[in-house]
Scaffold this motif. Structure first.
Motif, short mmCIF file in Angstrom:
data_model
loop_
_atom_site.label_atom_id
_atom_site.label_comp_id
_atom_site.label_asym_id
_atom_site.label_seq_id
_atom_site.Cartn_x
_atom_site.Cartn_y
_atom_site.Cartn_z
N ILE A 116 0.97 -1.02 -0.07
CA ILE A 116 -0.02 0.17 0.07
C ILE A 116 0.92 1.37 0.02
O ILE A 116 1.88 1.38 0.82
CB ILE A 116 -0.95 0.00 1.01
CG1 ILE A 116 -2.13 -1.34 0.97
CG2 ILE A 116 -1.61 1.35 1.34
CD1 ILE A 116 -2.94 -1.04 1.94
N SER A 117 0.87 2.24 -1.03
CA SER A 117 1.54 3.33 -1.20
C SER A 117 0.68 4.52 -0.25
O SER A 117 -0.43 4.32 -0.34
CB SER A 117 1.63 3.67 -2.55
OG SER A 117 2.58 2.88 -3.23
N GLN A 148 3.18 -8.26 7.82
CA GLN A 148 3.24 -6.76 7.80
C GLN A 148 4.56 -6.39 7.89
O GLN A 148 5.12 -6.56 8.89
CB GLN A 148 2.26 -5.89 8.43
CG GLN A 148 2.46 -4.41 8.26
CD GLN A 148 1.93 -3.63 9.35
OE1 GLN A 148 0.69 -2.92 9.51
NE2 GLN A 148 2.89 -3.46 10.38
N ALA A 190 6.75 -2.73 7.01
CA ALA A 190 6.51 -1.37 6.57
C ALA A 190 7.88 -0.63 6.09
O ALA A 190 8.86 -1.12 6.93
CB ALA A 190 5.55 -0.59 7.32
N THR A 191 7.85 0.08 5.35
CA THR A 191 9.14 1.15 4.93
C THR A 191 8.69 2.26 4.99
O THR A 191 7.57 2.84 4.78
CB THR A 191 9.83 0.62 3.71
OG1 THR A 191 8.97 1.21 2.54
CG2 THR A 191 10.09 -0.73 3.48
N ALA A 197 6.22 2.51 1.55
CA ALA A 197 5.14 1.49 1.38
C ALA A 197 4.88 0.74 2.49
O ALA A 197 5.77 0.42 3.34
CB ALA A 197 5.21 0.94 0.18
N THR A 198 3.70 0.02 2.83
CA THR A 198 3.64 -1.05 3.59
C THR A 198 3.40 -2.44 2.81
O THR A 198 2.62 -2.34 2.09
CB THR A 198 2.42 -0.75 4.70
OG1 THR A 198 2.55 0.55 5.45
CG2 THR A 198 2.33 -1.70 5.66
N PHE A 224 2.31 -6.28 2.62
CA PHE A 224 1.49 -7.31 3.41
C PHE A 224 1.58 -8.66 2.70
O PHE A 224 1.59 -8.67 1.49
CB PHE A 224 -0.01 -6.97 3.29
CG PHE A 224 -0.42 -5.58 3.81
CD1 PHE A 224 -0.45 -5.69 5.42
CD2 PHE A 224 -0.39 -4.45 3.31
CE1 PHE A 224 -0.82 -4.38 5.90
CE2 PHE A 224 -0.61 -3.16 4.00
CZ PHE A 224 -0.70 -3.19 5.28
#
Lengths: 214, 214
Positions: free
Chosen positions: B173-174, B200, B202-203, B206-207, B209
């Motif tokens: 997800i952006s 999950q 995250a960076t 983005a995250t 999954f």
């Protein structure tokens, strides 16, 4: 300027802010409570029930911020309780016991009039039957220059979004699927309404987004 | 066992995997390219165009993993190109130049038959006109025990999801809204289909999954 804010509003990966079949046992619908797992361990959340422990990390910072500078709340009737239709009597006073965690005036949207309920700790529930604009005006007058926090449920947030009345939102996405329930964005063009994502902060428990009107 | 995988499939916060109005200038629809910003700086992505630089962080790890152990691809015609209806001639050979980044057989779903196209570097485009199950069988036979990667677009992934044919997905997800476009989950009950989120990560970009069938 008093802003209308949404805070700590949590969605599943598939976009649902609550599960299906809300009732007395499942105030957030089936599976909906787990959406908020990122919140339950935080110190701010635990303090609300008198527990001194809890995490003080990024998740906690978002919970703490959600209560800062709030002069009034607006919520839909589904957030206030599971009763639909006419109020059968005066006994239902919300999910939160005698001393709800609001401590300011709370404006509950409903089609069914009811007298205000004065609770302990500064919370008074006012029932607004003439629509979301009226509720916002009343909340602004009551907030005394502070912000108005819009709770839920999903349908209530959607109504205010469509009217471009929300100034900013803090959304969290939890690492789970709900499959069905109440979708926040379905049929709502957030770009056309003028919203942009201005910040992303992720924790192991959720990803937090700040969304603002340009 | 050969698995059917989706990797590096990116959604906006409001659930869109591509923007509206795909055409030659906007292969991912208006706003859709920016969805993939998390990917463009990674070493694996940059290596594909001969650039040695790029990040080697979590985002890169997900891009690298997306190409590992892939024996065949399946994609919808919208991912292969902007042409709709009958093929006017044989000139369109995908977005990717003479040496596409697949290097294995690629099965393109279409209603309009066309001869296979042998490209440089091991990529051959095969056009499948008898449906998604047939494409999967052909891809499995071609993959020689390796996995099959399902590209896009959104409509193609939705078709395979509904048939419970996807074994696992890596979604990102952006931190942006698209407002409109192609929604991945609309009308699809991922829980009923047996999918769960198992991871999950995250960076700042983005995250990520991981979603698997139980």
């Amino acid at each position: 300027m008093s802003r209308l804010r949404v805070n700590a509003f949590t969605l599943s990966i598939d976009g649902f802010g609550a599960g299906p079949d809300q009732d007395l046992k499942e105030p957030l619908g089936v599976g909906g409570e787990a959406l908020h797992n990122w919140m339950f361990g935080t110190r701010t959340f635990r303090n609300m029930s008198g527990d001194d422990r809890g995490t003080t990390d990024t998740d906690d910072r978002f919970v703490a911020r959600s209560f800062e500078n709030v002069g009034a709340w607006i919520m839909g009737r589904n957030m206030f309780g599971p009763i639909r239709g006419e109020w059968p009597d005066e006994s239902w006073k919300g999910w939160w016991g005698d001393n709800p965690p609001y401590h300011v005036p709370v404006f509950v949207l409903t089609h069914h009039p009811r007298d205000p309920i004065v609770m302990e700790g500064g919370t008074t529930f006012h029932f607004v039957t003439d629509g979301i604009h009226s509720a916002l005006e009343k909340a602004k007058a009551a907030a005394n220059g502070k912000d108005i926090r819009l709770g839920g449920g999903v349908a209530t947030v959607r109504q205010y979004l469509r009217e471009k009345l929300i100034d900013d939102m803090h959304l969290a996405i939890s690492p789970m699927l709900l499959g069905s329930g109440e979708n926040l964005f379905a049929g709502i063009d957030m770009l056309k309404l003028g919203y942009r994502c201005s910040e992303q902060v992720a924790t192991p428990n959720a990803t937090h987004f700040i969304i603002e009107r340009a």
